[in-house]
Write a protein that holds these residues in place. Structure first.
Motif, PDB file in Angstrom:
ATOM      1  N   ARG A 195       0.683  -1.099   0.094  1.00 19.18           N
ATOM      2  CA  ARG A 195       0.003  -0.037   0.092  1.00 19.18           C
ATOM      3  C   ARG A 195       0.956   1.180   0.216  1.00 19.18           C
ATOM      4  N   GLU A 196       1.992   1.130   0.843  1.00 17.17           N
ATOM      5  CA  GLU A 196       2.918   2.405   0.769  1.00 17.17           C
ATOM      6  C   GLU A 196       3.430   2.495  -0.671  1.00 17.17           C
ATOM      7  N   GLU A 197       3.862   1.574  -1.377  1.00 15.96           N
ATOM      8  CA  GLU A 197       4.505   1.738  -2.712  1.00 15.96           C
ATOM      9  C   GLU A 197       3.367   2.316  -3.533  1.00 15.96           C
ATOM     10  N   ALA A 198       2.039   1.924  -3.581  1.00 10.22           N
ATOM     11  CA  ALA A 198       1.062   2.434  -4.281  1.00 10.22           C
ATOM     12  C   ALA A 198       0.639   3.803  -3.944  1.00 10.22           C
ATOM     13  N   ALA A 199       0.720   4.393  -2.803  1.00 12.02           N
ATOM     14  CA  ALA A 199       0.561   5.741  -2.528  1.00 12.02           C
ATOM     15  C   ALA A 199       1.620   6.354  -2.781  1.00 12.02           C
ATOM     16  N   PHE A 200       2.991   6.177  -2.765  1.00 14.17           N
ATOM     17  CA  PHE A 200       4.070   6.740  -2.951  1.00 14.17           C
ATOM     18  C   PHE A 200       4.074   7.027  -4.620  1.00 14.17           C
ATOM     19  N   LEU A 201       3.779   6.165  -5.345  1.00  8.96           N
ATOM     20  CA  LEU A 201       3.607   6.261  -6.898  1.00  8.96           C
ATOM     21  C   LEU A 201       2.492   7.004  -7.247  1.00  8.96           C
ATOM     22  N   ASP A 202       1.216   7.099  -6.583  1.00  9.53           N
ATOM     23  CA  ASP A 202       0.373   7.834  -6.674  1.00  9.53           C
ATOM     24  C   ASP A 202       0.623   9.272  -6.322  1.00  9.53           C
TER      25      ASP A 202
END
Length: 154
Positions: free
Chosen positions: A17-24
């Motif tokens: 989730r952290e990676e997805a949020a970072f990329l967003d």
């Protein structure tokens, strides 16, 4: 942190989730920045130059170079060269302090204030077009979440 899940073909999915949020965040920053860059381009100003002028508008008595660097949104390793370009356009002025000759104070000039005044409405209009649909409460929540994220990495 959890392990990344694997897809059928063995490639890693974006399970973090952290990676997805970072990329967003990166995608959103890039998209939103483009709107500002287009407005600033009309005045032959970069986003970092605009940032410096806004910082100085908020400090009419002027600021030392190091303090400007500390307040910038994005860190520019060569603040001196950035200030040189603004000074060449007569948007800022620099002078050595009489109390401490090592300190160089930077002030926005009337021409710099005039330029910012011309940009205020187009920049605000752009922000409204890009983020106004979120409404007051969602913008407040977004701002709080972003501050929380920054507080853990600062």
């Amino acid at each position: 942190m959890k392990q990344a899940s694997q897809t059928k073909n063995g490639r890693r999915s974006h399970a973090f989730r952290e990676e997805a949020a970072f990329l967003d965040l990166l995608r959103t920053t890039d998209m939103l920045s483009r709107g500002l860059i287009n407005v600033l381009k009309a005045e032959d100003l970069s986003a970092t130059q605009y940032n410096v002028l806004r910082i100085l508008r908020g400090a009419p008595e002027g600021l030392p170079c190091g303090e400007i660097a500390n307040r910038m949104i994005t860190r520019d390793p060569d603040v001196t060269r950035l200030l040189d370009r603004l000074e060449k356009r007569s948007l800022i002025s620099r002078c050595r302090e009489t109390k401490d000759r090592r300190t160089v104070m930077v002030r926005i000039t009337p021409a710099g204030l005039k330029l910012l005044a011309r940009l205020d409405t187009p920049v605000q209009d752009g922000h409204r077009r890009q983020l106004g649909h979120l409404g007051r409460e969602q913008l407040k929540t977004l701002t709080e979440l972003l501050r929380m994220a920054r507080s853990r990495v600062a």
